[in-house]
Design an enzyme around this catalytic site. Structure first.
Site, PDB file in Angstrom:
ATOM      1  N   ASP A  83     -49.876  15.222   6.330  1.00 54.44           N
ATOM      2  CA  ASP A  83     -51.240  14.815   5.987  1.00 54.44           C
ATOM      3  C   ASP A  83     -52.239  15.253   7.056  1.00 54.44           C
ATOM      4  O   ASP A  83     -51.874  15.569   8.191  1.00 54.44           O
ATOM      5  CB  ASP A  83     -51.330  13.305   5.778  1.00 54.44           C
ATOM      6  CG  ASP A  83     -50.827  12.509   6.981  1.00 54.44           C
ATOM      7  OD1 ASP A  83     -49.894  12.976   7.668  1.00 54.44           O
ATOM      8  OD2 ASP A  83     -51.357  11.418   7.241  1.00 54.44           O
ATOM      9  N   GLU A 141     -48.878   9.939   7.365  1.00 55.43           N
ATOM     10  CA  GLU A 141     -48.563   9.369   8.676  1.00 55.43           C
ATOM     11  C   GLU A 141     -49.794   8.753   9.323  1.00 55.43           C
ATOM     12  O   GLU A 141     -49.698   7.779  10.066  1.00 55.43           O
ATOM     13  CB  GLU A 141     -47.979  10.450   9.592  1.00 55.43           C
ATOM     14  CG  GLU A 141     -47.392   9.926  10.895  1.00 55.43           C
ATOM     15  CD  GLU A 141     -48.417   9.612  11.980  1.00 55.43           C
ATOM     16  OE1 GLU A 141     -48.191   8.665  12.761  1.00 55.43           O
ATOM     17  OE2 GLU A 141     -49.443  10.312  12.040  1.00 55.43           O
ATOM     18  N   ARG A 180     -38.070  11.439  26.022  1.00 53.13           N
ATOM     19  CA  ARG A 180     -37.975  10.190  26.760  1.00 53.13           C
ATOM     20  C   ARG A 180     -37.176   9.188  25.931  1.00 53.13           C
ATOM     21  O   ARG A 180     -37.365   9.099  24.720  1.00 53.13           O
ATOM     22  CB  ARG A 180     -39.344   9.604  27.090  1.00 53.13           C
ATOM     23  CG  ARG A 180     -39.270   8.392  28.027  1.00 53.13           C
ATOM     24  CD  ARG A 180     -40.641   7.831  28.335  1.00 53.13           C
ATOM     25  NE  ARG A 180     -40.548   6.700  29.235  1.00 53.13           N
ATOM     26  CZ  ARG A 180     -40.557   6.782  30.567  1.00 53.13           C
ATOM     27  NH1 ARG A 180     -40.664   7.968  31.148  1.00 53.13           N
ATOM     28  NH2 ARG A 180     -40.469   5.697  31.315  1.00 53.13           N
ATOM     29  N   HIS A 367     -56.980  14.926  17.182  1.00 52.52           N
ATOM     30  CA  HIS A 367     -58.044  14.235  16.432  1.00 52.52           C
ATOM     31  C   HIS A 367     -59.437  14.667  16.894  1.00 52.52           C
ATOM     32  O   HIS A 367     -60.418  13.977  16.628  1.00 52.52           O
ATOM     33  CB  HIS A 367     -57.900  12.705  16.525  1.00 52.52           C
ATOM     34  CG  HIS A 367     -56.661  12.173  15.865  1.00 52.52           C
ATOM     35  ND1 HIS A 367     -56.606  10.926  15.279  1.00 52.52           N
ATOM     36  CD2 HIS A 367     -55.424  12.712  15.687  1.00 52.52           C
ATOM     37  CE1 HIS A 367     -55.388  10.724  14.771  1.00 52.52           C
ATOM     38  NE2 HIS A 367     -54.658  11.816  15.019  1.00 52.52           N
TER      39      HIS A 367
END
Length: 397
Positions: A83, A141, A180, A367
């Site tokens: 998405d 998501e 991690r 973003h």
């Protein structure tokens, strides 16, 4: 066989980039990815696999591709999201978004492209494999409640032993892979607070009850949760992203509405912050004589990487001698949230990162309207996941 597989992926690097650029130019928002899902499912139509679409139910465009070697073994799922975001693109790329106000500003186009080509190549080599590989192409998501929950409820993890996911990261150095164990990405909660006072004229505040004053107090007070209630060694963030107090300059509004975002790296922190926000909102009613209507929603959980699987994946990539990878490094936890965390609540999973900082231009965060990646990260992601897959399934040569 493994070296031939890597060579096949290298020969398809341009194909990955081509798919990524097509998806980048044709982004769709969460829960609206109908055309993207069709593009992905069409890619698999003539291939020797089982394809299931609309996983997740009505309005959910999840896709499940099963690569069955026909030999006994474990079942590994590989997941990528597809998405985009409600952002107006400002990159100037030749393949910039054709959908006004919608942009692949997080790298999901890259995730989908690498996994499509990796899956295609795994299908071509499946006689050399054992067990099963489930390819999860996941929608939504970015937008709560996220697509993962719907896919899980619809059985996409049935029979799956473990799940691996990857994210390209624009502010991590290219040609490096990062991992991690344990809690690796923050959980996220969201809230809305409506504060109802009594409207009036600005010249006569004594005849009104100003909700903006109460709301301003709330904004400042919640910041003391992190500074004074949270253990200094724990990570917590409270952000007020919206303060809807707009009105006429000389009018005291009747009500205002705030919206906020909460992040934490463990569930105890998330619970503490929730309790304190509720306490402060209740206190406003007594202190300012207003009415507070608080909606508080638990959102994406903390992403937990299974230590054993994470170590296995990191070692597999490190010892694979993939020429494009300069190093495999343990990273610090990452503040953003990720709905891959829902898979990790069901099964031992790991989610690792591929550096994708552009080499020849300024780096912008995820973003951002100018977000872009180093496209060499697609091949690195494909080869890294291939190395982890071969090691997991016990493919030695």
């Amino acid at each position: 066989m493994i070296n031939r597989f890597y060579e096949a992926l290298s020969n398809k690097e341009n194909k990955m980039i081509e798919i990524r650029r097509y998806l980048h130019a044709h982004p769709e928002l969460s829960f609206e990815e109908e055309k993207t899902a069709q593009y992905i499912s069409d890619f698999y139509k003539d291939k020797d696999v089982e394809i299931k679409t609309h996983i997740g139910g009505k309005g959910i465009y999840g896709i499940k591709v099963t690569i069955d070697s026909g030999k006994p073994g474990k079942t590994l799922a590989l997941r990528a999201d597809f998405d985009a975001l409600p952002i107006k693109e400002d990159t100037g790329l030749a393949f910039t978004s054709k959908n006004e106000g919608v942009m692949h500003a997080c790298g999901h186009d890259a995730h989908t492209a690498y996994l499509m080509v990796l899956a295609e190549t795994l299908i071509e080599f499946k006689d050399h494999l054992q067990g099963k590989i489930i390819i999860i192409h996941q929608p939504a998501e970015e937008k709560p409640p996220g697509g993962a929950q719907a896919l899980i409820k619809d059985g996409i993890l049935d029979g799956v032993d473990n799940v691996i996911g990857v994210h390209v990261i624009s502010n991590l150095e290219s040609n490096r892979v990062y991992y991690r164990e344990g809690n690796v990405q923050s959980g996220r909660n969201i809230f809305k607070l409506k504060i109802i006072g009594q409207g009036g004229h600005g010249s006569s505040p004594h005849l009104a009850n100003d909700p903006i004053v109460a709301a301003s107090s709330f904004v400042m007070s919640v910041q003391t949760i992190v500074s004074r209630k949270l253990n200094p060694f724990d990570m917590g963030v409270i952000s007020i992203g919206s303060f809807d107090g707009k009105g006429q300059f000389n009018i005291i509004k009747n009500e205002v509405e705030l919206e906020g975002d909460v992040r934490g790296m463990n569930e105890e922190t998330m619970q503490l912050i929730e309790d304190e926000i509720k306490r402060i909102s209740h206190g406003l009613e007594t202190m300012y004589g207003v009415k507070c209507d608080l909606e508080y929603h638990r959102d994406y959980p903390v992403l937990y990487n299974d230590p054993t699987l994470t170590k296995q994946v990191a070692n597999a990539i490190r010892t694979s001698n993939i020429k494009e990878i300069n190093s495999v490094e343990r990273t610090e936890p990452l503040p953003p949230s990720e709905d891959f965390a829902y898979y990790a609540k069901e099964l031992p999973c790991t989610f690792f990162y591929v550096g994708a900082s552009p080499k020849d231009k300024q780096t912008y965060p995820h973003h951002h309207p100018k977000f872009d990646i180093d496209e060499s990260s697609l091949l690195i992601a494909a080869k890294s996941v291939a190395a982890a897959t071969f090691d997991y399934l016990g493919v030695k040569s």
